[in-house]
Write a protein that holds these residues in place. Structure first.
Motif, PDB file in Angstrom:
ATOM      1  N   GLU A  52      42.655  45.404  29.052  1.00 54.81           N
ATOM      2  CA  GLU A  52      43.820  45.126  29.886  1.00 54.81           C
ATOM      3  C   GLU A  52      43.815  45.931  31.143  1.00 54.81           C
ATOM      4  O   GLU A  52      43.559  47.009  30.965  1.00 54.81           O
ATOM      5  N   MET A  53      44.121  45.346  32.221  1.00 60.32           N
ATOM      6  CA  MET A  53      43.993  46.199  33.422  1.00 60.32           C
ATOM      7  C   MET A  53      45.362  46.910  33.443  1.00 60.32           C
ATOM      8  O   MET A  53      46.653  46.346  33.185  1.00 60.32           O
ATOM      9  N   PRO A  54      45.702  48.321  33.744  1.00 59.99           N
ATOM     10  CA  PRO A  54      46.834  48.782  34.069  1.00 59.99           C
ATOM     11  C   PRO A  54      47.395  48.539  35.056  1.00 59.99           C
ATOM     12  O   PRO A  54      46.617  48.145  36.149  1.00 59.99           O
ATOM     13  N   VAL A  55      48.793  48.241  34.934  1.00 61.15           N
ATOM     14  CA  VAL A  55      49.338  47.502  36.226  1.00 61.15           C
ATOM     15  C   VAL A  55      49.096  48.420  37.414  1.00 61.15           C
ATOM     16  O   VAL A  55      49.307  47.727  38.478  1.00 61.15           O
ATOM     17  N   GLU A  56      48.990  49.633  37.637  1.00 64.42           N
ATOM     18  CA  GLU A  56      49.077  50.462  38.805  1.00 64.42           C
ATOM     19  C   GLU A  56      47.688  50.086  39.531  1.00 64.42           C
ATOM     20  O   GLU A  56      47.540  50.259  40.679  1.00 64.42           O
ATOM     21  N   TYR A  57      46.752  49.175  38.757  1.00 60.43           N
ATOM     22  CA  TYR A  57      45.493  48.752  39.553  1.00 60.43           C
ATOM     23  C   TYR A  57      45.642  47.644  40.310  1.00 60.43           C
ATOM     24  O   TYR A  57      44.818  46.985  41.136  1.00 60.43           O
ATOM     25  N   ALA A  58      47.179  47.010  40.056  1.00 63.09           N
ATOM     26  CA  ALA A  58      47.170  45.732  40.908  1.00 63.09           C
ATOM     27  C   ALA A  58      47.639  46.121  42.334  1.00 63.09           C
ATOM     28  O   ALA A  58      48.838  45.730  42.824  1.00 63.09           O
ATOM     29  N   ASN A  59      46.783  46.765  43.075  1.00 62.56           N
ATOM     30  CA  ASN A  59      47.430  47.250  44.438  1.00 62.56           C
ATOM     31  C   ASN A  59      46.323  46.708  45.454  1.00 62.56           C
ATOM     32  O   ASN A  59      46.249  47.298  46.609  1.00 62.56           O
ATOM     33  N   SER A  60      45.246  45.915  45.212  1.00 61.16           N
ATOM     34  CA  SER A  60      44.603  45.357  46.323  1.00 61.16           C
ATOM     35  C   SER A  60      44.563  43.732  45.906  1.00 61.16           C
ATOM     36  O   SER A  60      44.763  43.219  44.883  1.00 61.16           O
ATOM     37  N   PHE A  61      44.252  43.019  47.237  1.00 61.94           N
ATOM     38  CA  PHE A  61      44.133  41.749  46.976  1.00 61.94           C
ATOM     39  C   PHE A  61      42.934  41.117  46.085  1.00 61.94           C
ATOM     40  O   PHE A  61      43.253  40.591  45.317  1.00 61.94           O
ATOM     41  N   THR A 115      43.084  33.835  41.206  1.00 61.32           N
ATOM     42  CA  THR A 115      43.861  34.799  40.249  1.00 61.32           C
ATOM     43  C   THR A 115      43.510  34.272  38.926  1.00 61.32           C
ATOM     44  O   THR A 115      44.215  32.844  38.469  1.00 61.32           O
ATOM     45  N   LEU A 116      42.914  34.866  38.000  1.00 63.87           N
ATOM     46  CA  LEU A 116      42.773  34.424  36.681  1.00 63.87           C
ATOM     47  C   LEU A 116      43.658  35.011  35.883  1.00 63.87           C
ATOM     48  O   LEU A 116      43.821  36.472  35.771  1.00 63.87           O
ATOM     49  N   GLU A 117      44.386  34.363  35.104  1.00 62.77           N
ATOM     50  CA  GLU A 117      45.403  34.940  33.987  1.00 62.77           C
ATOM     51  C   GLU A 117      44.978  34.399  32.633  1.00 62.77           C
ATOM     52  O   GLU A 117      44.834  33.353  32.413  1.00 62.77           O
ATOM     53  N   CYS A 118      45.097  35.150  31.578  1.00 63.78           N
ATOM     54  CA  CYS A 118      45.140  34.652  30.375  1.00 63.78           C
ATOM     55  C   CYS A 118      46.381  33.998  29.781  1.00 63.78           C
ATOM     56  O   CYS A 118      47.406  34.568  30.159  1.00 63.78           O
ATOM     57  N   ALA A 119      46.348  33.072  29.279  1.00 66.61           N
ATOM     58  CA  ALA A 119      47.562  32.224  28.745  1.00 66.61           C
ATOM     59  C   ALA A 119      48.226  33.225  28.032  1.00 66.61           C
ATOM     60  O   ALA A 119      49.792  33.035  27.912  1.00 66.61           O
ATOM     61  N   GLY A 120      47.744  33.892  27.205  1.00 65.24           N
ATOM     62  CA  GLY A 120      48.655  35.063  26.414  1.00 65.24           C
ATOM     63  C   GLY A 120      49.271  36.152  26.846  1.00 65.24           C
ATOM     64  O   GLY A 120      49.829  37.159  26.471  1.00 65.24           O
ATOM     65  N   GLY A 138      48.998  43.105  32.204  1.00 63.20           N
ATOM     66  CA  GLY A 138      47.575  43.037  32.833  1.00 63.20           C
ATOM     67  C   GLY A 138      46.471  42.379  32.631  1.00 63.20           C
ATOM     68  O   GLY A 138      45.310  42.669  32.648  1.00 63.20           O
ATOM     69  N   ALA A 139      46.819  41.197  31.749  1.00 60.93           N
ATOM     70  CA  ALA A 139      45.462  40.414  31.406  1.00 60.93           C
ATOM     71  C   ALA A 139      45.473  39.299  32.710  1.00 60.93           C
ATOM     72  O   ALA A 139      45.665  38.115  32.539  1.00 60.93           O
ATOM     73  N   VAL A 140      45.319  39.834  33.690  1.00 55.47           N
ATOM     74  CA  VAL A 140      45.441  39.186  35.103  1.00 55.47           C
ATOM     75  C   VAL A 140      44.676  39.878  36.048  1.00 55.47           C
ATOM     76  O   VAL A 140      44.519  41.190  36.105  1.00 55.47           O
ATOM     77  N   GLY A 141      43.899  39.188  36.950  1.00 54.79           N
ATOM     78  CA  GLY A 141      43.218  39.696  38.173  1.00 54.79           C
ATOM     79  C   GLY A 141      42.839  38.751  39.119  1.00 54.79           C
ATOM     80  O   GLY A 141      42.907  37.549  38.824  1.00 54.79           O
ATOM     81  N   THR A 142      42.337  39.284  40.048  1.00 54.27           N
ATOM     82  CA  THR A 142      42.014  38.171  41.356  1.00 54.27           C
ATOM     83  C   THR A 142      40.653  38.489  41.860  1.00 54.27           C
ATOM     84  O   THR A 142      40.429  39.739  41.881  1.00 54.27           O
ATOM     85  N   ALA A 143      39.783  37.563  41.740  1.00 58.26           N
ATOM     86  CA  ALA A 143      38.229  37.818  42.455  1.00 58.26           C
ATOM     87  C   ALA A 143      37.832  36.731  43.339  1.00 58.26           C
ATOM     88  O   ALA A 143      38.579  35.600  43.196  1.00 58.26           O
ATOM     89  N   ARG A 144      36.872  36.882  43.878  1.00 63.11           N
ATOM     90  CA  ARG A 144      36.353  36.127  44.839  1.00 63.11           C
ATOM     91  C   ARG A 144      35.051  35.279  44.099  1.00 63.11           C
ATOM     92  O   ARG A 144      34.125  36.277  43.771  1.00 63.11           O
ATOM     93  N   PHE A 145      35.135  34.256  43.521  1.00 63.40           N
ATOM     94  CA  PHE A 145      33.907  33.474  42.479  1.00 63.40           C
ATOM     95  C   PHE A 145      33.461  32.675  43.428  1.00 63.40           C
ATOM     96  O   PHE A 145      34.002  31.826  44.428  1.00 63.40           O
ATOM     97  N   ALA A 146      31.972  32.642  43.381  1.00 63.66           N
ATOM     98  CA  ALA A 146      31.131  31.679  44.080  1.00 63.66           C
ATOM     99  C   ALA A 146      30.231  31.209  43.257  1.00 63.66           C
ATOM    100  O   ALA A 146      29.760  31.764  42.248  1.00 63.66           O
ATOM    101  N   GLY A 147      29.709  29.960  43.621  1.00 64.20           N
ATOM    102  CA  GLY A 147      28.609  28.903  42.976  1.00 64.20           C
ATOM    103  C   GLY A 147      28.894  27.808  43.486  1.00 64.20           C
ATOM    104  O   GLY A 147      29.580  27.295  44.342  1.00 64.20           O
ATOM    105  N   PRO A 148      27.902  26.797  42.843  1.00 59.43           N
ATOM    106  CA  PRO A 148      28.084  25.391  43.202  1.00 59.43           C
ATOM    107  C   PRO A 148      29.237  24.811  42.825  1.00 59.43           C
ATOM    108  O   PRO A 148      29.801  25.137  41.846  1.00 59.43           O
ATOM    109  N   ARG A 149      29.929  23.680  43.595  1.00 57.03           N
ATOM    110  CA  ARG A 149      31.038  22.927  43.038  1.00 57.03           C
ATOM    111  C   ARG A 149      30.581  22.281  41.942  1.00 57.03           C
ATOM    112  O   ARG A 149      29.431  21.799  41.654  1.00 57.03           O
TER     113      ARG A 149
END
Ligand code: MTE
Length: 387
Positions: A52-61, A115-120, A138-149
Motif C-alpha cells: 500500500e502507498m503511504p498517503v503522504e506519497y499522494a503529492n504528485s500527479f 488512476t488505478l484503484e483496487c476495489a478493496g 493507499g491502494a491507488v495510484g496514477t500512472a501514464r500507461f502506454a501500449g497498443p489499443r
C-alpha cells in the motif's frame, strides 16, 4: 516505441531480484521491508505481495513506480522470458492469432494517464469487519500507461458478432487449489479507444510487479479489470464464469445494512470506480506549530470528472471549496489544496469531500457491503494546532 532488446534486458534484470525480499530496519518499523524497486511502502502481505502507498506519497500527479501500490492474488510468474512470451487471441474470432512482444511494440502506441484503484481500497473502514486485505487509503495510484489499443490487437484476430465479452488470463502461478485469476470485461469497454494492452508505465517497460511484459489497462474501472502478465485473450459469447467474476468482485444491487448477507443473484460485477478524495497532508495526528494550515490531497472519479472538492473544519457544518490543481486528464486524479487559518489552538478534524460530473458525492458514512468494495466515505484527519 520500445525495442525488443529493452524488453529482454528489462526482463532479466527485474526477474533476477524478484525473490530478494529481506527485512530492513526502517522508519515504518515492522511494516517496512526492502523490496527492490519499491520504496517505503506499507506491506499488507508478503504472500502474496500486497503493498500500500503511504498517503503522504499522494503529492504528485503521476505516482512514481516505486510508490505505486501492488496487488497480487497469487504468485507472480517466476520466469518470464520476453523473447519467448506470446499473447494468444482466440475464442469467438475469425482467425486465432498469437502475437510476440516485438509485434505488439511495432503497433501504434497510445498513452492513457489512469488512476488505478483496487476495489478493496478502504476495506479497513468497514464496520463490521470484512475479510480480505485490510487496505486503508493507499491502494491507488496514477500512472501514464502506454501500449497498443486493445481494439487494434483484437482486430488482428477479427472479432465475430458472437464475441460479447473479452476474457483475460495472466501468467500468475496458481498455488494448490486456488482458482486462477481469470476475468472478463464487456466488448464495449474492451473496444473503447482508451482501453490498452499496456507495455509501459511512466515511460519505461512495466516492472514485474505491475504485469511485465503486458497487461490490460481498463481505465476508470476497478484494478481487477486490468489483468497483469497477460498471456491469453479469449472472446466469449457471455461473461466469464469463475471465482474472480462470481462470487468475487460483485456489488449488491441495493444498499445493504452493515453485516447483512447478500445472495449472489442480488449482485452485479463491480466495474467503474467511485468518486473519492483523501487528505495526503498534514499527516494523521500531526501537531502543527502554525495556525495557518495547508491541506493537500487527491480526488478521482473513475470514468467521470472531479467537479469539486470541499473541506470542512467544523465536523461538516460548513464546507469550503479547495483549489484543484491544473494537471488534468480523463481517468486521472486531480491534486487539490486548501489553506486555512485555525481560529485558536486546539484539536481539529479536517474533512474532504469530492463531487463528480455524474453528480456523485462522497457519502458521510461507509456504504457497507460484504466484501468491502468501493468504499468512498468522506475522508477525515485529526490534527492538533499548537500556536
Ligand atoms: N492480474 C493478475 N494476473 N493477477 C492479479 O492478482 N490483481 C488485480 C489486477 N490484475 C491481479 C491482476 C488487482 S485486484 C488489482 S487492484 C490490480 O491488478 C493491481 O495492479 P498493480 O499491482 O499494478 O497496482
Amino acid at each position: 516505441m520500445i525495442s525488443r532488446r529493452e524488453f529482454v534486458v528489462g526482463a532479466s534484470a527485474r526477474i533476477g531480484v524478484a525473490g530478494a525480499l529481506r527485512p530492513l530496519l526502517g522508519w515504518r518499523g515492522d511494516e517496512s521491508v526492502a523490496i527492490p524497486g519499491k520504496d517505503g511502502m506499507i506491506v499488507r502481505s508478503l504472500r502474496f505481495l500486497d503493498l500500500e502507498m503511504p498517503v503522504e506519497y499522494a503529492n504528485s500527479f503521476i505516482t512514481p513506480v516505486e510508490h505505486f501500490f501492488v496487488r497480487n492474488h497469487m504468485h507472480e510468474p517466476s520466469t518470464l522470458d520476453a523473447a519467448e512470451w506470446r499473447l494468444s487471441i482466440a475464442g469467438e474470432v475469425e482467425k486465432p492469432v498469437t502475437l510476440s512482444l516485438a509485434e505488439l511494440a511495432k503497433m501504434p502506441q497510445h498513452a492513457v494517464i489512469n488512476t488505478l484503484e483496487c476495489a478493496g481500497n478502504g476495506r479497513a473502514f468497514a464496520v463490521p469487519h470484512v475479510p480480505g486485505v485490510q487496505w486503508r487509503k493507499g491502494a491507488v495510484g496514477t500512472a501514464r500507461f502506454a501500449g497498443p489499443r486493445l481494439r487494434e490487437v483484437l482486430e488482428r484476430a477479427g472479432v465475430k458478432s458472437a464475441g460479447k465479452h473479452v476474457m483475460f488470463r495472466g501468467l500468475d502461478e496458481v498455488p494448490g487449489k486456488v482458482p486462477p485469476f481469470i476475468r472478463s470485461i464487456p466488448i464495449e469497454k474492451a473496444t473503447d479507444a482508451d482501453t490498452l494492452l499496456a507495455l509501459q508505465m511512466n515511460g519505461t517497460p512495466l516492472t514485474k510487479y505491475h504485469g511485465f511484459p503486458a497487461r490490460a489497462l481498463v481505465p476508470g474501472w476497478i484494478g481487477a479489470a486490468s489483468c497483469k502478465w497477460l498471456t491469453e485473450i479469449k472472446l466469449l459469447d457471455k461473461e466469464f464464469e469463475g471465482n474472480f467474476m462470481s462470487p468475487g468482485y460483485r456489488m449488491p444491487n441495493q444498499p445493504v445494512m452493515p453485516g447483512e448477507a447478500v445472495k449472489v443473484e442480488d449482485t452485479h460485477p463491480a466495474t467503474i470506480l467511485n468518486v473519492k478524495s483523501f487528505i495526503a497532508s498534514p499527516s494523521e495526528g500531526a501537531t502543527l506549530k502554525s495556525r495557518t494550515i495547508h491541506v493537500q490531497g487527491v480526488a478521482w472519479a473513475g470514468e467521470a470528472n472531479v467537479q469539486k472538492v470541499e473541506i470542512s473544519t467544523d465536523s461538516g457544518a460548513t464546507w469550503h471549496p479547495a483549489q484543484l490543481a491544473k494537471d488534468e486528464s480523463r481517468y486521472a486524479w486531480r491534486l487539490w489544496n486548501y489553506s486555512w487559518k485555525a481560529p485558536e489552538a486546539g484539536d481539529y478534524t479536517v474533512l474532504s469531500r469530492a463531487t463528480d460530473s455524474a453528480g456523485r458525492v462522497q457519502p458521510d458514512s461507509v456504504q457497507w457491503n460484504p466484501s468491502g468494495y468501493l468504499i468512498n466515505v468522506i475522508d477525515q484527519l485529526k490534527i492538533h494546532v499548537q500556536a
